[in-house]
Design a protein around this motif. Structure first.
Motif, short mmCIF file in Angstrom:
data_model
loop_
_atom_site.label_atom_id
_atom_site.label_comp_id
_atom_site.label_asym_id
_atom_site.label_seq_id
_atom_site.Cartn_x
_atom_site.Cartn_y
_atom_site.Cartn_z
N GLU A 28 -2.67 37.16 31.72
CA GLU A 28 -3.21 36.31 32.78
C GLU A 28 -3.88 37.14 33.87
O GLU A 28 -4.95 36.80 34.36
CB GLU A 28 -2.11 35.43 33.38
CG GLU A 28 -1.57 34.39 32.43
CD GLU A 28 -2.59 33.33 32.08
OE1 GLU A 28 -3.40 32.95 32.94
OE2 GLU A 28 -2.58 32.90 30.92
N GLN A 85 -9.64 26.07 27.82
CA GLN A 85 -8.51 26.64 28.56
C GLN A 85 -8.31 25.92 29.89
O GLN A 85 -7.18 25.58 30.25
CB GLN A 85 -8.75 28.13 28.81
CG GLN A 85 -7.70 28.80 29.67
CD GLN A 85 -8.07 30.23 30.03
OE1 GLN A 85 -9.00 30.81 29.50
NE2 GLN A 85 -7.33 30.80 30.98
N THR A 88 -7.03 22.35 29.17
CA THR A 88 -5.65 22.44 28.67
C THR A 88 -4.69 22.68 29.83
O THR A 88 -3.64 22.05 29.93
CB THR A 88 -5.53 23.56 27.62
OG1 THR A 88 -6.38 23.25 26.52
CG2 THR A 88 -4.11 23.72 27.13
N ASN A 89 -5.05 23.59 30.72
CA ASN A 89 -4.21 23.87 31.88
C ASN A 89 -4.03 22.63 32.75
O ASN A 89 -2.92 22.32 33.18
CB ASN A 89 -4.81 25.01 32.70
CG ASN A 89 -3.94 25.36 33.88
OD1 ASN A 89 -2.80 25.77 33.72
ND2 ASN A 89 -4.47 25.17 35.07
N LEU A 92 -1.69 20.17 30.96
CA LEU A 92 -0.29 20.62 31.00
C LEU A 92 0.29 20.44 32.40
O LEU A 92 1.45 20.03 32.54
CB LEU A 92 -0.19 22.07 30.55
CG LEU A 92 -0.40 22.30 29.06
CD1 LEU A 92 -0.41 23.78 28.74
CD2 LEU A 92 0.64 21.57 28.22
N ASN A 93 -0.49 20.75 33.42
CA ASN A 93 -0.01 20.50 34.79
C ASN A 93 0.30 19.02 34.99
O ASN A 93 1.31 18.66 35.61
CB ASN A 93 -1.03 20.97 35.82
CG ASN A 93 -1.02 22.47 36.02
OD1 ASN A 93 -0.16 23.18 35.52
ND2 ASN A 93 -2.01 22.97 36.74
N THR A 144 3.13 28.77 43.08
CA THR A 144 3.50 27.74 42.11
C THR A 144 4.67 26.92 42.64
O THR A 144 5.46 27.41 43.45
CB THR A 144 3.87 28.37 40.74
OG1 THR A 144 4.15 27.32 39.81
CG2 THR A 144 5.08 29.30 40.84
N GLY A 151 6.22 28.96 35.41
CA GLY A 151 4.94 29.04 36.12
C GLY A 151 4.69 30.39 36.74
O GLY A 151 5.55 30.95 37.40
N GLY A 155 -2.60 29.62 36.73
CA GLY A 155 -3.38 28.64 35.96
C GLY A 155 -4.52 28.02 36.75
O GLY A 155 -5.67 28.02 36.30
N SER A 159 -8.48 28.84 36.42
CA SER A 159 -9.32 27.70 36.04
C SER A 159 -10.46 27.50 37.04
O SER A 159 -11.61 27.28 36.65
CB SER A 159 -8.48 26.42 35.94
OG SER A 159 -7.54 26.53 34.88
#
Length: 172
Positions: A28, A85, A88-89, A92-93, A144, A151, A155, A159
């Motif tokens: 990351e 990506q 998707t992030n 998921l969040n 986070t 986390g 992300g 993003s």
């Protein structure tokens, strides 16, 4: 001796988990720091949305119904992998904002539309929302609200950076 072997096995598993976690953090950080040149291609937005939805379907299954709506917007230029990506992030969040076990009551919606010349992909959910005192910090690296083991706080900043490099933006 058997108890000692179990303990060694537990310690070994913890070490492996820790190394995997460190590797994920380094990946990351490299993505965040590098600013790679994106592989630009012409993309159909609905294809990017479909791919991201497929990737998160299992995570969403016990939390919410996934609804995709809107007319397909025009094609865009971008790096498919990185745009998937980002979406998707966001999905998921959204999923993590909804408790497991009541999927019939909750919904995550991906809406695609155009606003003038701008292509918009909006992700919304019926989860708990983002506390007002946290809203100004969600794009800060390493910030986070998730537990430490789930986390990293990278992300949303990653993003947002990906979308910025594509000429777009990520907004709350």
């Amino acid at each position: 001796a058997e108890a000692l072997l179990r303990e060694v096995g537990d310690i070994t598993r913890d070490c492996i988990h820790g190394v995997e976690r460190i590797a994920a953090i380094v990946r990351e950080l490299r993505t965040f720091a590098r600013g790679d040149a994106d592989r630009q291609e012409t993309l159909r937005v609905e294809t990017v949305v479909a791919e991201a939805c497929r990737m998160v379907r299992a995570e969403l299954a016990y939390r919410a119904r996934l609804v995709v709506q809107g007319a397909p917007p025009p094609s865009v230029r971008g790096d498919r992998t990185k745009l998937v990506q980002v979406l998707t992030n966001l999905l998921l969040n959204a999923a993590h904002a909804i408790p497991e076990g009541d999927a019939d009551r909750h919904e995550i919606t991906v809406a695609t539309f155009t606003r003038g010349e701008t292509v918009v992909v909006r992700v919304s959910d019926t989860g708990v929302g983002i506390a007002p005192d946290v809203r100004s910090r969600i794009f800060e690296p390493f910030f986070t609200t998730k537990p430490r083991e789930t986390g990293l706080g990278l992300g949303l900043p990653i993003s947002a950076d990906i979308l910025r490099r594509h000429g777009g933006q990520l907004r709350l």
